[in-house]
Design an enzyme around this catalytic site. Structure first.
Site, PDB file in Angstrom:
ATOM      1  N   ASP A 180       2.721 -25.607 -99.680  1.00 32.75           N
ATOM      2  CA  ASP A 180       3.056 -24.599-100.690  1.00 32.75           C
ATOM      3  C   ASP A 180       1.737 -24.085-101.280  1.00 32.75           C
ATOM      4  N   ALA A 216       1.395 -14.919 -98.149  1.00 27.23           N
ATOM      5  CA  ALA A 216       2.519 -15.722 -98.668  1.00 27.23           C
ATOM      6  C   ALA A 216       3.021 -15.173 -99.995  1.00 27.23           C
ATOM      7  N   SER A 251       9.331 -11.912-101.209  1.00 25.58           N
ATOM      8  CA  SER A 251       9.123 -10.489-100.888  1.00 25.58           C
ATOM      9  C   SER A 251      10.345  -9.581-101.032  1.00 25.58           C
ATOM     10  N   THR A 260       1.491  -4.526-102.086  1.00 26.35           N
ATOM     11  CA  THR A 260       2.520  -3.527-101.806  1.00 26.35           C
ATOM     12  C   THR A 260       2.305  -2.256-102.633  1.00 26.35           C
ATOM     13  N   ASP A 261       2.847  -1.142-102.137  1.00 26.02           N
ATOM     14  CA  ASP A 261       2.784   0.107-102.915  1.00 26.02           C
ATOM     15  C   ASP A 261       3.736   0.072-104.110  1.00 26.02           C
ATOM     16  N   GLU A 262       4.637  -0.932-104.134  1.00 26.30           N
ATOM     17  CA  GLU A 262       5.642  -0.965-105.204  1.00 26.30           C
ATOM     18  C   GLU A 262       5.022  -1.235-106.570  1.00 26.30           C
ATOM     19  N   TYR A 298       9.913  -8.389-108.536  1.00 29.06           N
ATOM     20  CA  TYR A 298       9.045  -8.511-107.353  1.00 29.06           C
ATOM     21  C   TYR A 298       7.747  -7.738-107.560  1.00 29.06           C
ATOM     22  N   SER A 346       5.485  -9.103-110.226  1.00 25.04           N
ATOM     23  CA  SER A 346       4.750 -10.324-109.849  1.00 25.04           C
ATOM     24  C   SER A 346       3.629  -9.983-108.868  1.00 25.04           C
ATOM     25  N   LYS A 347       3.854  -9.012-107.986  1.00 23.07           N
ATOM     26  CA  LYS A 347       2.768  -8.602-107.075  1.00 23.07           C
ATOM     27  C   LYS A 347       1.659  -7.912-107.889  1.00 23.07           C
ATOM     28  N   ASN A 360       6.445   0.324 -97.033  1.00 23.02           N
ATOM     29  CA  ASN A 360       7.466  -0.507 -96.352  1.00 23.02           C
ATOM     30  C   ASN A 360       7.171  -0.659 -94.864  1.00 23.02           C
ATOM     31  N   LYS A 385      16.328  -7.177 -95.165  1.00 26.31           N
ATOM     32  CA  LYS A 385      15.669  -5.906 -95.482  1.00 26.31           C
ATOM     33  C   LYS A 385      16.403  -4.781 -94.757  1.00 26.31           C
ATOM     34  N   ARG A 419      11.599   5.844 -98.861  1.00 20.76           N
ATOM     35  CA  ARG A 419      10.561   4.856 -98.575  1.00 20.76           C
ATOM     36  C   ARG A 419       9.664   5.445 -97.486  1.00 20.76           C
ATOM     37  N   GLY A 443      17.528  -0.814-111.548  1.00 18.77           N
ATOM     38  CA  GLY A 443      16.120  -0.365-111.659  1.00 18.77           C
ATOM     39  C   GLY A 443      15.567   0.187-110.355  1.00 18.77           C
TER      40      GLY A 443
HETATM   41  P1  NAD Z   1       8.317 -12.540 -95.746  1.00 22.78           P
HETATM   42  O1  NAD Z   1       9.252 -12.825 -96.875  1.00 22.78           O
HETATM   43  O2  NAD Z   1       8.874 -12.177 -94.411  1.00 22.78           O
HETATM   44  O3  NAD Z   1       7.364 -13.809 -95.496  1.00 22.78           O
HETATM   45  C1  NAD Z   1       6.796 -14.527 -96.542  1.00 22.78           C
HETATM   46  C2  NAD Z   1       6.198 -15.802 -95.945  1.00 22.78           C
HETATM   47  O4  NAD Z   1       5.563 -16.531 -97.014  1.00 22.78           O
HETATM   48  C3  NAD Z   1       7.232 -16.753 -95.330  1.00 22.78           C
HETATM   49  O5  NAD Z   1       6.750 -17.274 -94.118  1.00 22.78           O
HETATM   50  C4  NAD Z   1       7.392 -17.834 -96.379  1.00 22.78           C
HETATM   51  O6  NAD Z   1       7.778 -19.100 -95.824  1.00 22.78           O
HETATM   52  C5  NAD Z   1       5.998 -17.886 -96.981  1.00 22.78           C
HETATM   53  N1  NAD Z   1       5.999 -18.419 -98.341  1.00 22.78           N
HETATM   54  C6  NAD Z   1       6.803 -18.050 -99.361  1.00 22.78           C
HETATM   55  N2  NAD Z   1       6.528 -18.789-100.463  1.00 22.78           N
HETATM   56  C7  NAD Z   1       5.504 -19.615-100.109  1.00 22.78           C
HETATM   57  C8  NAD Z   1       4.759 -20.598-100.814  1.00 22.78           C
HETATM   58  N3  NAD Z   1       5.022 -20.894-102.099  1.00 22.78           N
HETATM   59  N4  NAD Z   1       3.772 -21.230-100.158  1.00 22.78           N
HETATM   60  C9  NAD Z   1       3.492 -20.965 -98.862  1.00 22.78           C
HETATM   61  N5  NAD Z   1       4.183 -20.057 -98.141  1.00 22.78           N
HETATM   62  C10 NAD Z   1       5.167 -19.388 -98.769  1.00 22.78           C
HETATM   63  O7  NAD Z   1       7.327 -11.434 -96.301  1.00 22.78           O
HETATM   64  P2  NAD Z   1       6.653 -10.211 -95.529  1.00 22.78           P
HETATM   65  O8  NAD Z   1       7.585  -9.080 -95.529  1.00 22.78           O
HETATM   66  O9  NAD Z   1       6.061 -10.698 -94.275  1.00 22.78           O
HETATM   67  O10 NAD Z   1       5.488  -9.859 -96.575  1.00 22.78           O
HETATM   68  C11 NAD Z   1       4.218 -10.502 -96.498  1.00 22.78           C
HETATM   69  C12 NAD Z   1       3.325  -9.976 -97.597  1.00 22.78           C
HETATM   70  O11 NAD Z   1       3.162  -8.570 -97.449  1.00 22.78           O
HETATM   71  C13 NAD Z   1       3.855 -10.197 -99.005  1.00 22.78           C
HETATM   72  O12 NAD Z   1       2.778 -10.542 -99.830  1.00 22.78           O
HETATM   73  C14 NAD Z   1       4.428  -8.840 -99.392  1.00 22.78           C
HETATM   74  O13 NAD Z   1       4.376  -8.648-100.789  1.00 22.78           O
HETATM   75  C15 NAD Z   1       3.510  -7.904 -98.660  1.00 22.78           C
HETATM   76  N6  NAD Z   1       4.084  -6.609 -98.266  1.00 22.78           N
HETATM   77  C16 NAD Z   1       5.278  -6.554 -97.600  1.00 22.78           C
HETATM   78  C17 NAD Z   1       5.793  -5.311 -97.203  1.00 22.78           C
HETATM   79  C18 NAD Z   1       7.080  -5.206 -96.423  1.00 22.78           C
HETATM   80  O14 NAD Z   1       7.559  -4.101 -96.164  1.00 22.78           O
HETATM   81  N7  NAD Z   1       7.677  -6.290 -95.971  1.00 22.78           N
HETATM   82  C19 NAD Z   1       5.088  -4.141 -97.483  1.00 22.78           C
HETATM   83  C20 NAD Z   1       3.860  -4.240 -98.178  1.00 22.78           C
HETATM   84  C21 NAD Z   1       3.382  -5.487 -98.545  1.00 22.78           C
HETATM   85  P1  TYD Z   2      14.332  -3.004 -98.774  1.00 22.66           P
HETATM   86  O1  TYD Z   2      14.296  -3.113 -97.292  1.00 22.66           O
HETATM   87  O2  TYD Z   2      14.955  -4.125 -99.558  1.00 22.66           O
HETATM   88  O3  TYD Z   2      12.830  -2.738 -99.242  1.00 22.66           O
HETATM   89  P2  TYD Z   2      12.259  -2.327-100.721  1.00 22.66           P
HETATM   90  O4  TYD Z   2      13.319  -2.501-101.719  1.00 22.66           O
HETATM   91  O5  TYD Z   2      11.156  -3.315-100.906  1.00 22.66           O
HETATM   92  O6  TYD Z   2      11.777  -0.924-100.575  1.00 22.66           O
HETATM   93  O7  TYD Z   2      15.099  -1.684 -99.155  1.00 22.66           O
HETATM   94  C1  TYD Z   2      14.669  -0.419 -98.672  1.00 22.66           C
HETATM   95  C2  TYD Z   2      15.538   0.643 -99.313  1.00 22.66           C
HETATM   96  O8  TYD Z   2      16.871   0.508 -98.809  1.00 22.66           O
HETATM   97  C3  TYD Z   2      15.668   0.514-100.829  1.00 22.66           C
HETATM   98  O9  TYD Z   2      15.730   1.826-101.382  1.00 22.66           O
HETATM   99  C4  TYD Z   2      16.994  -0.189-101.048  1.00 22.66           C
HETATM  100  C5  TYD Z   2      17.816   0.293 -99.866  1.00 22.66           C
HETATM  101  N1  TYD Z   2      18.834  -0.657 -99.333  1.00 22.66           N
HETATM  102  C6  TYD Z   2      20.151  -0.240 -99.125  1.00 22.66           C
HETATM  103  O10 TYD Z   2      20.516   0.921 -99.412  1.00 22.66           O
HETATM  104  N2  TYD Z   2      21.046  -1.128 -98.590  1.00 22.66           N
HETATM  105  C7  TYD Z   2      20.683  -2.408 -98.283  1.00 22.66           C
HETATM  106  O11 TYD Z   2      21.547  -3.195 -97.816  1.00 22.66           O
HETATM  107  C8  TYD Z   2      19.322  -2.821 -98.481  1.00 22.66           C
HETATM  108  C9  TYD Z   2      18.880  -4.210 -98.149  1.00 22.66           C
HETATM  109  C10 TYD Z   2      18.422  -1.902 -99.009  1.00 22.66           C
END
Ligand code: NAD
Ligand code: TYD
Length: 360
Positions: A61, A84, A87, A136-138, A162, A165-166, A191, A201, A226, A299
């Protein structure tokens, strides 16, 4: 040989990044993947590379100071790539505390351990050590429908637990750079979609549900926007920022690929129809009738859109995969990995790997 400490490498983007790095550098690098294997972490994502002698998995962890210090003490780490995190926005609305714990506290532990390992007695840092914080851009909040982009200078205005915290974790990285001159970069990406994405997602959820004839939940009016990026393009950007970027800088990563959620759903349905052979029984299940408007997310940010001008001008990074090709590659990957999808949705993979690595 350069040694990378990747956190969260068993997740979606982290595992794609590890695949990308071994494809690019092969035996020139060593990767240590530290992951707690939460519901989102899946070692099956790394099956192809797990037997490499330049790859090590450590189940830990990131909030566990002792475990993380040990990784730094036992290895001469050159690069940290910190993925990590918790997300998923919907989960953060239900359970905000774990987002603060992992994303804020976990990042503080990572920074502190890297600083302790890399700092010299005079307060400077060992040469060629770099920490990249993946964000993230969020964190920038929400844009209106009719214009504007997120630049690196856009003020932070997160709305969900989320993104808050980021944002907190980004601020800590900035504080380390400002206070200690700690060698780091931050990337804020839009995204992602692609192989190994957990089907909570939007894109993998829609693919998975459509293939089973299940409802396709659309939040609110479906017109939230997105800015989608194929995950391999993100992996490449991270590597390029770490090798070619200016230290202490933030780079926005995105590909000018804005789409409304409802558009995404129609594209997925059309592409599934196009790609499924006529004799596949799933073809009859894939239908627009599955689209179901549901209550809006609390939100719910209206629009995200990245201006990637800085990364393009300074580093020469541009996305290579257009959405039409990326979604086809993603769907083809899901067709070829039915078992992966089944395991992920059943939770069996966690037990399998707990047994295999005796990590229970
Ligand atoms: P994900 O949820 O698929 O993976 C997160 C990973 O982190 C998992 O393998 C999980 O086991 C590990 N993890 C979680 N808590 C942990 C802890 N306390 N200690 C060690 N490992 C831990 O996430 P993702 O979509 O691959 O995103 C990865 C990173 O990229 C994140 O920081 C996220 O904020 C950022 N990001 C994601 C997106 C997106 O579209 N998915 C876009 C921009 C940035
Ligand atoms: P998501 O994949 O959760 O990414 P993020 O919220 O980080 O952008 O969602 C992408 C967009 O899709 C967001 O506007 C919320 C919407 N959404 C739905 O409309 N239906 C769904 O079941 C999910 C998971 C997301």
């Amino acid at each position: 040989m350069r040694t990378y400490l990747v956190t969260g490498g068993a997740g979606f983007i982290g595992s794609n990044y590890i695949h990308y790095m071994f494809k690019k550098y092969d035996k020139e690098i060593r990767i240590i993947n530290v992951d707690a294997l939460t519901y989102a972490g899946n070692l099956e994502n790394l099956k192809d590379i797990e037997k490499r002698d330049n790859y090590t998995f450590v189940k830990a962890d990131i909030c566990d100071k002792e475990a993380i210090s040990r990784v730094f003490a036992e290895n001469d780490i050159d690069r940290v790539v910190h993925f990590a995190a918790e997300s998923h926005v919907d989960r953060s609305i239900k359970h905000p505390e774990v987002f603060v714990q992992t994303n804020v506290l976990g990042t503080a532990v990572m920074l502190n351990c890297a600083k302790a390992a890399w700092e010299l007695p005079d307060g400077s840092f060992k040469a060629d050590k770099k920490f990249l914080h993946v964000s993230t851009d969020e964190v920038y909040g929400s844009l209106s429908e009719d214009g504007g982009y997120f630049y690196e200078t856009t003020p932070y205005a997160p709305h969900s637990p989320y993104s808050a915290s980021k944002a907190g974790s980004d601020m800590l990285v900035k504080a380390y750079m400002d206070t200690y001159h700690f060698p780091a970069n931050i990337t804020n990406c839009s995204n992602n979609y692609g192989p190994y994405q957990f089907p909570e997602k939007l894109i993998p959820l829609i693919i998975n549900n459509a293939l089973q004839g299940k409802k396709l939940p659309v939040y609110g009016d479906g017109r939230n926007v997105r800015d989608w990026l194929y995950v391999e393009d993100h992996a490449k950007a991270i590597d390029m920022v770490q090798e070619k970027g200016r230290l202490f800088e933030t780079y926005n990563v995105g590909g000018h690929n804005e789409k409304q959620n409802i558009e995404i759903i129609h594209i997925i349905l059309d592409t599934l129809q196009e790609m499924l052979p006529d004799d596949d029984p799933r073809k009859a299940l894939v239908s627009e009738d599955l689209i179901t408007y549901v209550e809006d997310r609390k939100g719910h940010d209206r629009r995200y859109a990245i201006a990637p001008d800085k990364i393009k001008a300074e580093i020469g990074w541009e996305p290579e995969t257009c959405f039409k090709d990326g979604i086809k590659k993603t769907i083809a990957w899901f067709f070829e990995h039915e078992e992966w999808l089944k395991n992920v949705t059943s939770g069996d993979y966690q037990k399998y790997y707990e047994d295999m690595y005796h990590t229970k």
